[in-house]
Design a protein around this motif. Structure first.
Motif, short mmCIF file in Angstrom:
data_model
loop_
_atom_site.label_atom_id
_atom_site.label_comp_id
_atom_site.label_asym_id
_atom_site.label_seq_id
_atom_site.Cartn_x
_atom_site.Cartn_y
_atom_site.Cartn_z
N SER A 56 71.74 -5.46 -86.77
CA SER A 56 70.30 -5.50 -86.49
C SER A 56 69.75 -6.87 -86.89
O SER A 56 70.37 -7.62 -87.65
CB SER A 56 69.58 -4.41 -87.28
N MET A 57 68.57 -7.18 -86.39
CA MET A 57 67.93 -8.45 -86.73
C MET A 57 67.70 -8.52 -88.24
O MET A 57 67.93 -9.55 -88.87
CB MET A 57 66.61 -8.62 -85.97
N GLU A 58 67.25 -7.42 -88.83
CA GLU A 58 66.99 -7.41 -90.27
C GLU A 58 68.27 -7.66 -91.06
O GLU A 58 68.28 -8.43 -92.02
CB GLU A 58 66.37 -6.07 -90.68
N GLU A 59 69.37 -7.04 -90.64
CA GLU A 59 70.65 -7.28 -91.32
C GLU A 59 71.09 -8.73 -91.17
O GLU A 59 71.57 -9.34 -92.13
CB GLU A 59 71.73 -6.36 -90.75
N PHE A 60 70.92 -9.28 -89.98
CA PHE A 60 71.30 -10.67 -89.73
C PHE A 60 70.48 -11.61 -90.61
O PHE A 60 71.01 -12.53 -91.23
CB PHE A 60 71.12 -11.01 -88.25
N ILE A 61 69.17 -11.37 -90.66
CA ILE A 61 68.30 -12.22 -91.49
C ILE A 61 68.71 -12.12 -92.95
O ILE A 61 68.84 -13.13 -93.64
CB ILE A 61 66.82 -11.84 -91.29
N ASP A 62 68.91 -10.90 -93.44
CA ASP A 62 69.29 -10.72 -94.84
C ASP A 62 70.60 -11.42 -95.16
O ASP A 62 70.74 -12.05 -96.21
CB ASP A 62 69.39 -9.23 -95.18
N THR A 63 71.56 -11.35 -94.26
CA THR A 63 72.86 -11.99 -94.48
C THR A 63 72.74 -13.51 -94.53
O THR A 63 73.44 -14.17 -95.29
CB THR A 63 73.85 -11.59 -93.36
N HIS A 64 71.83 -14.06 -93.73
CA HIS A 64 71.72 -15.51 -93.60
C HIS A 64 70.42 -16.07 -94.17
O HIS A 64 70.03 -17.20 -93.86
CB HIS A 64 71.84 -15.89 -92.12
N LEU A 65 69.78 -15.32 -95.03
CA LEU A 65 68.47 -15.69 -95.54
C LEU A 65 68.45 -17.07 -96.19
O LEU A 65 67.50 -17.85 -96.02
CB LEU A 65 67.97 -14.64 -96.53
N ASP A 66 69.48 -17.42 -96.92
CA ASP A 66 69.52 -18.72 -97.59
C ASP A 66 69.47 -19.88 -96.60
O ASP A 66 68.98 -20.96 -96.93
CB ASP A 66 70.75 -18.84 -98.47
N HIS A 67 69.94 -19.67 -95.39
CA HIS A 67 69.90 -20.75 -94.38
C HIS A 67 68.46 -21.07 -93.97
O HIS A 67 68.16 -22.21 -93.63
CB HIS A 67 70.73 -20.38 -93.14
N VAL A 75 60.75 -11.05 -84.34
CA VAL A 75 61.70 -11.83 -85.14
C VAL A 75 60.93 -12.67 -86.15
O VAL A 75 61.28 -12.72 -87.34
CB VAL A 75 62.61 -12.69 -84.25
N ALA A 76 59.86 -13.31 -85.71
CA ALA A 76 59.03 -14.11 -86.61
C ALA A 76 58.45 -13.25 -87.72
O ALA A 76 58.43 -13.65 -88.89
CB ALA A 76 57.92 -14.81 -85.83
N ALA A 77 57.99 -12.06 -87.38
CA ALA A 77 57.43 -11.15 -88.40
C ALA A 77 58.49 -10.74 -89.41
O ALA A 77 58.22 -10.69 -90.62
CB ALA A 77 56.82 -9.92 -87.72
N ALA A 78 59.70 -10.45 -88.95
CA ALA A 78 60.78 -10.07 -89.86
C ALA A 78 61.14 -11.24 -90.78
O ALA A 78 61.36 -11.04 -91.98
CB ALA A 78 62.01 -9.62 -89.06
N LEU A 79 61.17 -12.45 -90.25
CA LEU A 79 61.44 -13.63 -91.08
C LEU A 79 60.31 -13.83 -92.09
O LEU A 79 60.56 -14.13 -93.27
CB LEU A 79 61.60 -14.87 -90.21
N SER A 80 59.08 -13.67 -91.66
CA SER A 80 57.93 -13.81 -92.57
C SER A 80 58.03 -12.86 -93.74
O SER A 80 57.81 -13.23 -94.90
CB SER A 80 56.61 -13.56 -91.83
N THR A 81 58.37 -11.62 -93.44
CA THR A 81 58.48 -10.60 -94.48
C THR A 81 59.56 -10.97 -95.49
O THR A 81 59.35 -10.90 -96.71
CB THR A 81 58.80 -9.23 -93.86
N ARG A 82 60.72 -11.37 -95.01
CA ARG A 82 61.84 -11.64 -95.91
C ARG A 82 61.72 -12.98 -96.64
O ARG A 82 62.24 -13.14 -97.73
CB ARG A 82 63.14 -11.53 -95.15
N LEU A 83 61.04 -13.95 -96.02
CA LEU A 83 60.88 -15.26 -96.65
C LEU A 83 59.63 -15.34 -97.53
O LEU A 83 59.45 -16.31 -98.26
CB LEU A 83 60.81 -16.36 -95.57
N HIS A 84 58.75 -14.35 -97.39
CA HIS A 84 57.49 -14.32 -98.13
C HIS A 84 56.65 -15.56 -97.83
O HIS A 84 56.01 -16.13 -98.72
CB HIS A 84 57.74 -14.18 -99.64
N GLN A 85 56.71 -15.98 -96.58
CA GLN A 85 55.87 -17.07 -96.10
C GLN A 85 55.68 -16.89 -94.60
O GLN A 85 56.52 -16.28 -93.94
CB GLN A 85 56.47 -18.44 -96.42
N PRO A 86 54.59 -17.41 -94.06
CA PRO A 86 54.34 -17.17 -92.65
C PRO A 86 55.31 -17.92 -91.73
O PRO A 86 55.63 -19.08 -91.94
CB PRO A 86 52.91 -17.68 -92.44
N VAL A 87 55.80 -17.19 -90.75
CA VAL A 87 56.60 -17.76 -89.67
C VAL A 87 55.93 -17.27 -88.39
O VAL A 87 55.64 -16.09 -88.26
CB VAL A 87 58.07 -17.27 -89.72
#
Length: 103
Positions: free
Chosen positions: A89-100, A26-38
């Motif tokens: 999926s986790m990726e779909e969830f992250i993409d939907t809520h990325l602004d949060h 989950v942290a890796a998926a967030l890192s990828t989509r946020l373009h910063q380390p999580v």
């Protein structure tokens, strides 16, 4: 479930996503989509339990054991069975809520 409540009366469902994911994934998926380390920190067990009353420490120690064994890694078909929709999926969830996560 709301369209046919009688079918679900008295039932209990384990609702999951389509995959069992470790926290590091989950942290890796967030890192990828946020373009910063999580990162997902997993402190040493004794450090995590230090200072807790014995009752709480015992419960958390048990949860830690269960996580290590993968006891919470169940993937269930219940979301699709109950809602008629595939689970998100986790990726779909992250993409939907990325602004949060960006705020």
């Amino acid at each position: 479930a709301l369209r046919a409540p009688a079918q679900h009366h008295g039932q209990a469902y384990t609702l999951t996503g389509p995959a069992a994911l470790p926290v590091a994934a989950v942290a890796a998926a967030l890192s990828t989509r946020l373009h910063q380390p999580v990162r997902a920190d997993d402190p040493p067990r004794q450090q995590a339990l230090s200072g807790l009353d014995q009752w709480t420490a015992d419960i958390l120690d048990n949860i830690h054991d269960r996580v290590e064994r993968g006891d919470f890694g169940e993937v269930s078909p219940a979301v699709e069975k109950v809602t008629g929709n595939r689970p998100t999926s986790m990726e779909e969830f992250i993409d939907t809520h990325l602004d949060h996560w960006r705020t």
